[in-house]
Design an enzyme around this catalytic site. Structure first.
Site, PDB file in Angstrom:
ATOM      1  N   GLY A  47       0.865  -1.178   0.000  1.00 62.02           N
ATOM      2  CA  GLY A  47       0.000   0.000   0.000  1.00 62.02           C
ATOM      3  C   GLY A  47       0.895   1.219   0.000  1.00 62.02           C
ATOM      4  N   GLU A  48       0.609   2.156   0.869  1.00 59.33           N
ATOM      5  CA  GLU A  48       1.426   3.369   0.983  1.00 59.33           C
ATOM      6  C   GLU A  48       1.998   3.382   2.406  1.00 59.33           C
ATOM      7  OE1 GLU A  48       2.575   5.559  -1.137  1.00 59.33           O
ATOM      8  OE2 GLU A  48       3.552   6.444   0.608  1.00 59.33           O
ATOM      9  N   SER A  49       3.322   3.199   2.484  1.00 57.05           N
ATOM     10  CA  SER A  49       3.916   2.981   3.801  1.00 57.05           C
ATOM     11  C   SER A  49       3.751   4.167   4.746  1.00 57.05           C
ATOM     12  CB  SER A  49       5.387   2.604   3.667  1.00 57.05           C
ATOM     13  OG  SER A  49       6.089   3.595   2.971  1.00 57.05           O
ATOM     14  N   CYS A  79       6.032  -5.514   0.338  1.00 56.19           N
ATOM     15  CA  CYS A  79       6.206  -4.192  -0.278  1.00 56.19           C
ATOM     16  C   CYS A  79       6.151  -3.086   0.780  1.00 56.19           C
ATOM     17  CB  CYS A  79       5.199  -3.991  -1.402  1.00 56.19           C
ATOM     18  SG  CYS A  79       5.737  -2.693  -2.533  1.00 56.19           S
ATOM     19  N   ARG A 106      13.096   2.789  -0.241  1.00 54.39           N
ATOM     20  CA  ARG A 106      11.748   2.847  -0.850  1.00 54.39           C
ATOM     21  C   ARG A 106      11.847   3.245  -2.318  1.00 54.39           C
ATOM     22  NH1 ARG A 106       8.308   7.233   1.921  1.00 54.39           N
ATOM     23  NH2 ARG A 106       6.655   6.269   0.696  1.00 54.39           N
ATOM     24  N   ILE A 135       5.658  -3.345  -7.611  1.00 55.42           N
ATOM     25  CA  ILE A 135       4.948  -2.091  -7.871  1.00 55.42           C
ATOM     26  C   ILE A 135       5.553  -1.006  -6.982  1.00 55.42           C
ATOM     27  CG2 ILE A 135       2.715  -0.901  -7.861  1.00 55.42           C
ATOM     28  CD1 ILE A 135       1.407  -3.745  -7.953  1.00 55.42           C
ATOM     29  N   ARG A 136       6.255  -0.063  -7.593  1.00 53.35           N
ATOM     30  CA  ARG A 136       6.971   0.981  -6.819  1.00 53.35           C
ATOM     31  C   ARG A 136       7.642   0.313  -5.610  1.00 53.35           C
ATOM     32  NH1 ARG A 136       3.710   4.995  -4.619  1.00 53.35           N
ATOM     33  NH2 ARG A 136       5.539   6.326  -4.545  1.00 53.35           N
ATOM     34  N   HIS A 172       4.648  -8.508  -4.508  1.00 49.28           N
ATOM     35  CA  HIS A 172       3.250  -8.695  -4.087  1.00 49.28           C
ATOM     36  C   HIS A 172       2.735 -10.091  -4.424  1.00 49.28           C
ATOM     37  CE1 HIS A 172       2.002  -4.509  -3.174  1.00 49.28           C
ATOM     38  NE2 HIS A 172       2.966  -4.179  -4.007  1.00 49.28           N
ATOM     39  N   GLU A 174       0.304 -11.576  -3.300  1.00 48.56           N
ATOM     40  CA  GLU A 174      -1.163 -11.624  -3.222  1.00 48.56           C
ATOM     41  C   GLU A 174      -1.817 -11.206  -4.536  1.00 48.56           C
ATOM     42  OE1 GLU A 174       0.875  -9.470  -2.077  1.00 48.56           O
ATOM     43  OE2 GLU A 174       0.063  -7.446  -2.128  1.00 48.56           O
TER      44      GLU A 174
HETATM   45  N1  GLN Z   1       6.199   2.755  -2.766  1.00 47.40           N
HETATM   46  C1  GLN Z   1       5.274   2.405  -1.729  1.00 47.40           C
HETATM   47  C2  GLN Z   1       5.669   3.007  -0.397  1.00 47.40           C
HETATM   48  O1  GLN Z   1       6.720   3.544  -0.257  1.00 47.40           O
HETATM   49  C3  GLN Z   1       5.127   0.912  -1.596  1.00 47.40           C
HETATM   50  C4  GLN Z   1       4.452   0.376  -2.825  1.00 47.40           C
HETATM   51  C5  GLN Z   1       3.668  -0.862  -2.624  1.00 47.40           C
HETATM   52  O2  GLN Z   1       3.360  -1.306  -1.514  1.00 47.40           O
HETATM   53  N2  GLN Z   1       3.278  -1.429  -3.728  1.00 47.40           N
HETATM   54  O3  GLN Z   1       4.907   2.944   0.512  1.00 47.40           O
END
Ligand code: GLN
Length: 193
Positions: A47-49, A79, A106, A135-136, A172, A174
């Site tokens: 998600g978004e950390s 992630c 990150r 993903i990122r 990921h 999942e």
């Molecule tokens: N780039 C996101 C972060 O720094 C992590 C990306 C993800 O969980 N797919 O939170």
């Protein structure tokens, strides 16, 4: 049979629950620290950390997760979850939970390759390569002496690590229909009880 908690404050927790249920493992969405005593292990999703850490602090998960992690409770971060578990980040934000002895960078792949897939080999996983979705994604740039590197991609970047009861993956699992990583975590939980 193990019951696996999925931290459900932000990110793709639903996909983790589905991946567990697909292989017959009971998944419990965790929204309050008190619920941690009902499960045998916890997944911190992608998600978004920065948001996940903010919500962890708002709902007062930080201290209980640290105590439980030190006490042998199995935790797996994927992630953003890997970022949350780190001892240190290259970025100034967020303030990680310091559960695992790893330094994490990150968004390590930059904008041009925000997302990609790769077939990787994970130590301890049978039946061939695992299709990993990044993903990122973060990478692990430094590990402590007790941390085992269980997967690297072709350029040498570390993308999966284990430290006893703690597991972290930059990708990921999942988001594909291959539940072998979830089974590996369930096995870690079984072995720890
Ligand atoms: N780039 C996101 C972060 O720094 C992590 C990306 C993800 O969980 N797919 O939170």
């Amino acid at each position: 049979m193990v019951r696996v908690g999925v931290l459900a404050v932000q990110g793709d927790f639903t996909e983790h629950s589905h991946a567990l249920e697909r292989v017959g493992i009971e998944a419990v969405e965790i929204r309050l620290p008190e619920q941690l005593s009902d499960v045998d292990g916890l997944i911190i999703p992608g998600g978004e950390s920065t948001t996940i850490v903010q919500l962890i602090d708002i709902y007062k998960f930080r201290d209980s997760l640290k105590v439980k992690a030190d006490d042998g409770f199995p935790i797996w971060g994927t992630c953003a979850g890997m970022i949350v578990m780190a001892s240190e980040l290259i970025d100034k934000r967020p303030e990680p939970l310091k559960l695992m002895d790893i330094i994490v960078n990150r968004n390590a792949f930059g904008r041009q390759v925000d997302s990609f897939e790769a077939d990787i080999k994970v130590d301890g996983m049978a039946d061939g390569p695992f299709r990993a979705v990044f993903i990122r994604a973060p990478i692990v740039v430094k590990v402590g002496v007790n941390v085992e590197i269980i997967s690297k991609i072709d350029n040498g970047n570390v993308v999966a690590v284990r430290q006893g009861n703690l597991l972290a993956t930059a990708f990921h699992p999942e988001l594909t229909d291959d539940s072998r990583m979830h089974l590996l975590f369930a096995k870690m939980i079984e072995d720890s009880t």
